[in-house]
Design a protein around this motif. Sequence first.
Motif, mmCIF file in Angstrom:
data_model
loop_
_atom_site.group_PDB
_atom_site.id
_atom_site.type_symbol
_atom_site.label_atom_id
_atom_site.label_comp_id
_atom_site.label_asym_id
_atom_site.label_seq_id
_atom_site.Cartn_x
_atom_site.Cartn_y
_atom_site.Cartn_z
ATOM 1 N N SER A 1 0.786 -1.162 0.004
ATOM 2 C CA SER A 1 -0.043 0.146 0.030
ATOM 3 C C SER A 1 0.760 1.242 0.211
ATOM 4 N N ASP A 2 2.004 1.285 0.793
ATOM 5 C CA ASP A 2 3.085 2.287 0.743
ATOM 6 C C ASP A 2 3.563 2.481 -0.613
ATOM 7 N N LEU A 3 3.869 1.757 -1.142
ATOM 8 C CA LEU A 3 4.579 1.388 -2.321
ATOM 9 C C LEU A 3 3.578 2.061 -3.631
ATOM 10 N N TYR A 4 2.278 1.819 -3.398
ATOM 11 C CA TYR A 4 1.404 2.386 -4.474
ATOM 12 C C TYR A 4 1.090 3.892 -4.387
ATOM 13 N N ALA A 5 1.231 4.144 -3.013
ATOM 14 C CA ALA A 5 1.068 5.387 -2.702
ATOM 15 C C ALA A 5 2.175 6.370 -3.069
ATOM 16 N N VAL A 6 3.284 5.770 -2.794
ATOM 17 C CA VAL A 6 4.562 6.616 -3.420
ATOM 18 C C VAL A 6 4.963 6.722 -4.721
ATOM 19 N N ILE A 7 4.456 5.582 -5.403
ATOM 20 C CA ILE A 7 4.550 5.567 -6.917
ATOM 21 C C ILE A 7 3.634 6.559 -7.455
ATOM 22 N N THR A 8 2.442 6.680 -7.018
ATOM 23 C CA THR A 8 1.403 7.768 -7.456
ATOM 24 C C THR A 8 2.022 9.092 -6.986
ATOM 25 N N GLU A 9 2.610 9.384 -5.908
ATOM 26 C CA GLU A 9 3.455 10.567 -5.570
ATOM 27 C C GLU A 9 4.488 10.926 -6.766
ATOM 28 N N VAL A 10 5.233 9.981 -7.151
ATOM 29 C CA VAL A 10 6.335 10.064 -8.097
ATOM 30 C C VAL A 10 5.577 10.589 -9.505
ATOM 31 N N GLU A 11 4.441 9.570 -9.949
ATOM 32 C CA GLU A 11 3.872 9.811 -11.083
ATOM 33 C C GLU A 11 3.368 11.333 -11.246
ATOM 34 N N ASN A 12 3.054 11.924 -10.271
ATOM 35 C CA ASN A 12 2.485 13.369 -10.276
ATOM 36 C C ASN A 12 3.720 14.479 -9.891
ATOM 37 N N ASP A 13 4.859 14.093 -9.807
ATOM 38 C CA ASP A 13 5.893 14.900 -9.608
ATOM 39 C C ASP A 13 6.867 15.158 -10.683
ATOM 40 N N ASN A 14 6.639 16.367 -11.200
ATOM 41 C CA ASN A 14 7.306 16.700 -12.413
ATOM 42 C C ASN A 14 8.955 17.033 -12.145
ATOM 43 N N GLU A 15 9.279 16.866 -10.860
ATOM 44 C CA GLU A 15 10.760 17.048 -10.606
ATOM 45 C C GLU A 15 11.393 15.708 -10.531
ATOM 46 N N VAL A 16 10.627 14.631 -10.516
ATOM 47 C CA VAL A 16 11.255 13.061 -10.644
ATOM 48 C C VAL A 16 11.049 12.610 -11.755
ATOM 49 N N ASN A 17 12.099 11.981 -12.500
ATOM 50 C CA ASN A 17 12.231 11.672 -13.926
ATOM 51 C C ASN A 17 12.519 9.983 -13.652
ATOM 52 N N ALA A 18 12.920 9.557 -12.760
ATOM 53 C CA ALA A 18 13.603 8.160 -12.574
ATOM 54 C C ALA A 18 13.456 7.844 -11.165
ATOM 55 N N VAL A 19 13.082 6.521 -10.859
ATOM 56 C CA VAL A 19 13.091 5.908 -9.614
ATOM 57 C C VAL A 19 14.069 4.851 -9.312
ATOM 58 N N ILE A 20 14.710 4.930 -8.205
ATOM 59 C CA ILE A 20 15.363 3.561 -7.706
ATOM 60 C C ILE A 20 14.637 2.855 -6.394
ATOM 61 N N ILE A 21 14.450 1.844 -6.482
ATOM 62 C CA ILE A 21 14.111 0.819 -5.165
ATOM 63 C C ILE A 21 15.100 0.051 -4.733
ATOM 64 N N THR A 22 15.589 0.230 -3.445
ATOM 65 C CA THR A 22 16.302 -0.732 -2.704
ATOM 66 C C THR A 22 15.932 -1.114 -1.453
ATOM 67 N N GLY A 23 16.713 -1.719 -0.621
ATOM 68 C CA GLY A 23 16.408 -2.143 0.501
ATOM 69 C C GLY A 23 17.092 -1.733 1.789
ATOM 70 N N SER A 24 16.597 -1.611 2.919
ATOM 71 C CA SER A 24 17.402 -1.082 4.045
ATOM 72 C C SER A 24 18.135 -2.181 4.752
ATOM 73 N N GLY A 25 19.224 -1.988 5.531
ATOM 74 C CA GLY A 25 20.027 -3.032 6.264
ATOM 75 C C GLY A 25 20.986 -3.687 5.089
ATOM 76 N N GLU A 26 21.694 -4.495 5.509
ATOM 77 C CA GLU A 26 22.887 -5.170 5.027
ATOM 78 C C GLU A 26 22.550 -6.217 4.043
ATOM 79 N N LYS A 27 21.484 -6.914 4.586
ATOM 80 C CA LYS A 27 20.967 -8.258 4.186
ATOM 81 C C LYS A 27 20.140 -8.366 2.740
ATOM 82 N N ALA A 28 19.189 -7.400 2.985
ATOM 83 C CA ALA A 28 17.954 -7.955 1.897
ATOM 84 C C ALA A 28 17.544 -6.637 1.210
ATOM 85 N N PHE A 29 17.310 -6.955 -0.178
ATOM 86 C CA PHE A 29 16.392 -5.978 -0.764
ATOM 87 C C PHE A 29 14.883 -6.482 -0.346
#
Length: 260
Positions: A34-62
Motif C-alpha cells: 500500500s505504501d509502495l502504491y502511494a509513493v509511486i502515485t506521488e512520483v507519477e504526479n511529481d514533475n521533479e522526478v524523472n526516474a526511480v530507484i527501489i532498494t532495501g534497507s539494512g545489509e542483508k536484503a532487498f
Amino acid sequence: MSYETILYEKKDKVGIITLNRPDALNALNSQVFSDLYAVITEVENDNEVNAVIITGSGEKAFAAGTDIKEMETLNCNGAREFALGVKKTLDKIETLKKPVIAAINGFALGGGCELAMACDLRIGSEKAKLGQPEINLAVIPGAGGTQRLVRLVGSSIAKGILFTGKIINAETSLTIGLLNSVVPPEELMDEAMKTASIIASKSTVIMGLLKDVVNTGRNLDLPSALAYEIEIFGQCFATEDQKEGFKAFIEKRDPEFKGE
Ligand code: CAA
C-alpha cells in the motif's frame, strides 16, 4: 509525504524508495504494498522526478519475499485477494511512465524477486541473491514470478529456478540476464544513481512512450508490436522535445528538453 514501511527521498530528479523493514529482511506485507502504491502515485504526479530507484534497507536484503507470517492463515479467497493487491502495486510500477531501477543489495526472493522483475532495470550488488523459493513453502509465486521470469530469462532457465527453489547468486543472475549489471556492495547506490541520472536527463515524454512501447509490445505478436512501434514513433514527432532534439543535433549543442 512520509510512509510507514518505506523511506522516500528525492535527489537530482531521481526518487529513491527504500523498503524499510530490515528486521524482517524487508518482507513485503500489505502495508508495504500500500505504501509502495502511494509513493509511486506521488512520483507519477511529481514533475521533479524523472526516474526511480527501489532498494532495501539494512545489509542483508532487498526483500526476502512477501510476508510469510501475514500469509500463513489465508484461505483461498484471502490468498487471491492478497495477490490481487500485490498485482495492483506491481502493475503501477510497470506502467509508471518513468523508468524504475531495482538496486538489489541482498536477498531478492519470492515477492522480492517479483518486485524487482516489475522494475525496468535490475542492478545487483555482488551480495545479491535471487530466487523464487515458493515451492519450498508448497505454494507457487503469486506476484508474476511464473510469468515475468519466463519472459526475462526464457522458460527453460525459469523452470530450473522455479522448480528447485534454489537461490542463485549475482554472477549467475547476470549471466542469465536477470540482472543488468553487478557491482561491489559499496558501489551499488552510486551505480544505480549514475544510471538513473542518465535516464532522468532524457526527454520525459519520450521516455514514457519508450517504456510503454517495450512493455506493450512484449504482450503482442510481432507484426502488431512493430505496427505499434511505428504508431508511437510517429507520435514522437508531435512533441516539442523531438523538435528540440533534432535541432540541437544539427546546431551541435546539448538539447534542452521540456518534457513536452
Ligand atoms: N516473510 C516474513 N518474515 C521473513 C521473511 C518473509 N518472507 N523472510 C525473512 N523473514 C524474517 C524471519 O522470520 C526472521 O524474523 P525473526 O527474527 O522474527 O524470526 C528475520 O526475517 C530474519 O530472517 P532469518 O533469521 O531467516 O535470516 P537468515 O539469514 O537465517 O535467512 C533467508 C535468510 C534465507 C532469506 C530466510 O529468511 C528465508 O528463507 N526467508 C524466506 C524466503 C522465502 O521463502 N521467500 C518467499 C516468500 S513467499 C512469496 O514471496 C509468495 C509470492 O510470490 C507472492
